[in-house]
Design a protein around this motif. Structure first.
Motif, PDB file in Angstrom:
ATOM      1  N   ILE A 133     -37.440 -28.873  28.829  1.00 44.89           N
ATOM      2  CA  ILE A 133     -35.841 -27.769  28.632  1.00 44.89           C
ATOM      3  C   ILE A 133     -36.143 -26.690  29.250  1.00 44.89           C
ATOM      4  CG2 ILE A 133     -34.541 -27.273  26.906  1.00 44.89           C
ATOM      5  CD1 ILE A 133     -35.835 -29.785  25.666  1.00 44.89           C
ATOM      6  N   THR A 134     -36.980 -25.973  29.060  1.00 44.03           N
ATOM      7  CA  THR A 134     -36.963 -24.501  29.736  1.00 44.03           C
ATOM      8  C   THR A 134     -36.848 -24.103  31.050  1.00 44.03           C
ATOM      9  OG1 THR A 134     -38.148 -23.600  28.035  1.00 44.03           O
ATOM     10  CG2 THR A 134     -38.062 -22.265  30.480  1.00 44.03           C
ATOM     11  N   GLN A 135     -37.361 -25.393  32.073  1.00 41.19           N
ATOM     12  CA  GLN A 135     -36.670 -25.016  32.988  1.00 41.19           C
ATOM     13  C   GLN A 135     -35.567 -25.854  33.741  1.00 41.19           C
ATOM     14  OE1 GLN A 135     -38.920 -24.042  34.851  1.00 41.19           O
ATOM     15  NE2 GLN A 135     -40.963 -25.066  35.346  1.00 41.19           N
ATOM     16  N   TRP A 136     -35.261 -26.441  32.759  1.00 43.01           N
ATOM     17  CA  TRP A 136     -33.339 -27.373  33.200  1.00 43.01           C
ATOM     18  C   TRP A 136     -32.781 -26.260  32.718  1.00 43.01           C
ATOM     19  CZ3 TRP A 136     -32.623 -30.483  36.415  1.00 43.01           C
ATOM     20  CH2 TRP A 136     -33.872 -31.378  37.241  1.00 43.01           C
ATOM     21  N   LEU A 152     -27.298 -29.508  32.528  1.00 45.10           N
ATOM     22  CA  LEU A 152     -27.231 -29.599  30.883  1.00 45.10           C
ATOM     23  C   LEU A 152     -27.425 -31.263  30.330  1.00 45.10           C
ATOM     24  CD1 LEU A 152     -24.490 -27.184  30.508  1.00 45.10           C
ATOM     25  CD2 LEU A 152     -26.633 -27.030  30.377  1.00 45.10           C
ATOM     26  N   ARG A 153     -26.998 -32.692  30.918  1.00 48.87           N
ATOM     27  CA  ARG A 153     -27.245 -33.417  30.868  1.00 48.87           C
ATOM     28  C   ARG A 153     -28.729 -34.043  30.148  1.00 48.87           C
ATOM     29  NH1 ARG A 153     -23.338 -36.763  34.486  1.00 48.87           N
ATOM     30  NH2 ARG A 153     -21.276 -36.419  33.645  1.00 48.87           N
ATOM     31  N   TYR A 154     -29.244 -33.656  31.156  1.00 42.17           N
ATOM     32  CA  TYR A 154     -30.554 -33.344  30.475  1.00 42.17           C
ATOM     33  C   TYR A 154     -31.482 -32.880  29.397  1.00 42.17           C
ATOM     34  CZ  TYR A 154     -32.979 -36.193  35.351  1.00 42.17           C
ATOM     35  OH  TYR A 154     -33.080 -36.806  36.423  1.00 42.17           O
ATOM     36  N   VAL A 155     -30.685 -31.560  29.691  1.00 42.01           N
ATOM     37  CA  VAL A 155     -31.183 -30.908  28.571  1.00 42.01           C
ATOM     38  C   VAL A 155     -31.323 -31.860  27.347  1.00 42.01           C
ATOM     39  CG1 VAL A 155     -30.727 -28.639  27.086  1.00 42.01           C
ATOM     40  CG2 VAL A 155     -31.307 -28.749  29.641  1.00 42.01           C
ATOM     41  N   PHE A 156     -29.422 -32.173  27.377  1.00 45.25           N
ATOM     42  CA  PHE A 156     -28.881 -33.134  26.136  1.00 45.25           C
ATOM     43  C   PHE A 156     -30.279 -34.432  25.831  1.00 45.25           C
ATOM     44  CE2 PHE A 156     -26.849 -36.578  24.933  1.00 45.25           C
ATOM     45  CZ  PHE A 156     -25.868 -35.733  23.653  1.00 45.25           C
ATOM     46  N   GLY A 157     -30.228 -34.888  26.875  1.00 43.34           N
ATOM     47  CA  GLY A 157     -30.944 -35.751  27.263  1.00 43.34           C
ATOM     48  C   GLY A 157     -32.388 -35.593  26.966  1.00 43.34           C
ATOM     49  N   LEU A 159     -33.663 -33.416  24.550  1.00 46.91           N
ATOM     50  CA  LEU A 159     -33.768 -32.834  23.326  1.00 46.91           C
ATOM     51  C   LEU A 159     -33.450 -34.324  22.491  1.00 46.91           C
ATOM     52  CD1 LEU A 159     -32.005 -29.235  23.068  1.00 46.91           C
ATOM     53  CD2 LEU A 159     -34.090 -30.245  22.085  1.00 46.91           C
ATOM     54  N   LEU A 160     -32.702 -35.226  23.118  1.00 51.64           N
ATOM     55  CA  LEU A 160     -32.252 -36.235  21.893  1.00 51.64           C
ATOM     56  C   LEU A 160     -33.139 -37.366  22.129  1.00 51.64           C
ATOM     57  CD1 LEU A 160     -29.676 -37.504  20.217  1.00 51.64           C
ATOM     58  CD2 LEU A 160     -28.794 -38.215  21.896  1.00 51.64           C
ATOM     59  N   CYS A 161     -33.931 -37.503  22.816  1.00 54.93           N
ATOM     60  CA  CYS A 161     -35.184 -38.471  22.999  1.00 54.93           C
ATOM     61  C   CYS A 161     -36.413 -37.966  22.145  1.00 54.93           C
ATOM     62  CB  CYS A 161     -35.524 -38.994  24.302  1.00 54.93           C
ATOM     63  SG  CYS A 161     -34.296 -40.006  24.975  1.00 54.93           S
ATOM     64  N   GLN A 162     -36.547 -36.503  22.353  1.00 53.02           N
ATOM     65  CA  GLN A 162     -38.085 -35.908  21.264  1.00 53.02           C
ATOM     66  C   GLN A 162     -37.336 -36.035  19.408  1.00 53.02           C
ATOM     67  OE1 GLN A 162     -39.900 -34.945  23.005  1.00 53.02           O
ATOM     68  NE2 GLN A 162     -41.226 -34.951  20.944  1.00 53.02           N
ATOM     69  N   VAL A 163     -36.419 -36.081  19.352  1.00 48.73           N
ATOM     70  CA  VAL A 163     -35.769 -36.249  17.880  1.00 48.73           C
ATOM     71  C   VAL A 163     -36.718 -37.529  17.518  1.00 48.73           C
ATOM     72  CG1 VAL A 163     -33.808 -36.622  16.064  1.00 48.73           C
ATOM     73  CG2 VAL A 163     -34.245 -34.570  17.934  1.00 48.73           C
ATOM     74  N   GLY A 164     -35.906 -38.923  18.871  1.00 49.28           N
ATOM     75  CA  GLY A 164     -36.223 -40.339  18.220  1.00 49.28           C
ATOM     76  C   GLY A 164     -37.496 -40.039  19.057  1.00 49.28           C
ATOM     77  N   TRP A 165     -38.735 -39.571  19.109  1.00 54.53           N
ATOM     78  CA  TRP A 165     -39.855 -40.118  18.554  1.00 54.53           C
ATOM     79  C   TRP A 165     -39.930 -39.459  17.387  1.00 54.53           C
ATOM     80  CZ3 TRP A 165     -42.287 -43.632  21.937  1.00 54.53           C
ATOM     81  CH2 TRP A 165     -41.568 -43.213  22.836  1.00 54.53           C
ATOM     82  N   LEU A 166     -39.399 -38.722  16.888  1.00 60.26           N
ATOM     83  CA  LEU A 166     -40.162 -38.327  14.777  1.00 60.26           C
ATOM     84  C   LEU A 166     -40.523 -39.407  14.167  1.00 60.26           C
ATOM     85  CD1 LEU A 166     -37.994 -35.445  13.891  1.00 60.26           C
ATOM     86  CD2 LEU A 166     -40.239 -36.145  14.567  1.00 60.26           C
ATOM     87  N   GLY A 167     -39.920 -40.537  15.191  1.00 59.56           N
ATOM     88  CA  GLY A 167     -39.794 -42.347  14.228  1.00 59.56           C
ATOM     89  C   GLY A 167     -41.362 -42.610  14.098  1.00 59.56           C
TER      90      GLY A 167
END
Length: 399
Positions: A133-136, A152-157, A159-167
């Motif tokens: 994310i830092t690179q993007w 920015l779409r990469y940053v958002f995507g 981040l969103l997936c990383q939250v999902g992996w909390l499952g």
């Protein structure tokens, strides 16, 4: 791109040209790959233990999940580096942080397999993805318009997936396989979403080389793992007679795997993002099956010396099934685009089928599979040579 003492240690990160001449893998990328193999080796060891103890189904599922995390983090970095590697000090530091993340992930592989505890794996993944994310964000800051939107779409995507992996941490154990399936699909959709309006300027030759180098490293890890297993069997059990056919067959399989992968110049096929994404995603099966061949050879060694609690048939399948998967996947991604005529096209699919049939040949199954794989190389090379001779004779006939 190499740095010079007179250049600034911090530089604006801009897109590199897709037609850039002499683009090759950097020393940092090679170091990155070698460190990732540590995680692959840990996943292979855990797979060996699961299969040897008679828990093949559970072990394969865990292997698929862990290997996806390793492969996807590697792939994200590889494609980003192909488009935006500026080799400044910050880029190098962030990449080294990603390497630290994969080492944390590797440290948690055994607990993920044995206790279904994914905290260390998830934490390592967090480190790798935050670095990405830092690179993007650097790209977004240095660009404008559609390119900035892509970043920015990469940053958002991500981040969103990383939250999902909390499952994987908070949901009951029975639901984790579904979490993995859903999140894997979402992860692979991120590049499609991010680049729909402005594709990144990845370099076809560089990408092909990066994938090829990683294939070599994985195959090398396969040979190393099998060699250690054979050595242990000889030292502890003095079972040279039982292990020699496995060692010979394993070497033939790995040699054939290398030959088959590198027989065609695939970079010329990567002409569009659609083709490249499909090719890149398909390498999950190439890398995973190549690494699994090494695990299968270790299982066969353990079964031969009486240390594995499984049948000869199951031990043989641990080698022949990933070998067949590798052959079929390489054919789909590589070879079929360059084969001419039905005979050439059928070599690898038929070989994959024959390798599966070798599963039922008892303690000579691995050796037979290796011979079949070797004969596939001979057959393919012969057919190609004959076609080259015919093509060279045709102009003379016309004249």
């Amino acid at each position: 791109m190499t740095s010079s003492p007179t250049r600034s240690p911090l530089r604006r990160i801009t897109a590199r040209g897709r037609d850039e001449a002499h683009r090759v893998a950097s020393p940092l990328e090679l170091f990155f790959d070698l460190c990732f193999v540590v995680a692959i080796a840990q996943a292979g060891v855990a797979l060996v233990h699961a299969i040897a103890e008679g828990h093949a189904g559970e072990g394969i599922l865990n292997y698929a999940m862990v290997f996806f995390a390793i492969w996807w983090a590697w792939m994200n970095f590889t494609w980003f580096a192909s488009a935006y590697d500026n080799d400044d000090a910050l880029y190098r530091v962030v990449t080294l942080i990603q390497i630290a993340g994969v080492l944390v992930l590797a440290a948690g592989v055994s607990r993920a397999f044995e206790d279904h505890e994914f905290l260390a794996v998830w934490l390592g993944y967090v480190i790798m993805r935050l670095a990405l994310i830092t690179q993007w964000l650097r790209v977004a800051r240095a660009s404008e318009g559609a390119e900035r939107t892509t970043a920015l779409r990469y940053v958002f995507g991500v981040l969103l997936c990383q939250v999902g992996w909390l499952g994987l941490l908070v949901l009951p154990e029975g639901g984790r396989a579904w979490v993995f399936l859903v999140m894997a699909v979402l992860e692979m959709c991120v590049p499609l979403f991010a680049e729909r309006d402005h594709p990144t300027s990845w370099h076809p030759h560089h990408i092909a080389e990066r994938y090829g180098l990683f294939t070599i490293i994985v195959l090398g890890e396969t040979i190393a793992a099998a060699t250690v297993a054979v050595k242990s069997g000889i030292d502890e059990q003095d079972a040279l007679g039982e292990l020699l056919p496995i060692a010979a067959g394993g070497l033939l399989i790995v040699f054939a795997a290398w030959w088959i992968y590198f027989v065609v110049p695939i970079h010329g096929h990567l002409r569009s993002s659609g083709q490249a994404f499909l090719w890149g995603y398909g390498h999950y099966l190439v890398f995973a099956s190549a690494a699994a061949i090494g695990a299968g050879l270790e299982v066969s060694v353990e079964q031969a010396v009486g240390k594995a609690h499984i049948s000869t048939l199951a031990a043989s399948a641990a080698v022949t099934l990933p070998t067949s998967l590798y052959l079929l996947t390489v054919w789909l991604l590589h070879s079929r685009h360059f084969k001419v005529g039905m005979a050439q096209q059928l070599v690898l699919p038929v070989t994959a089928l024959l390798v599966i049939c070798c599963t039922f040949l008892g303690d000579r199954a691995v050796l037979a599979a290796g011979i079949v794989a070797g004969l596939a190389v001979v057959t393919g090379t012969t057919l190609t040579a004959r076609m080259a001779v015919r093509e060279s004779q045709e102009p003379a006939r016309v004249a």
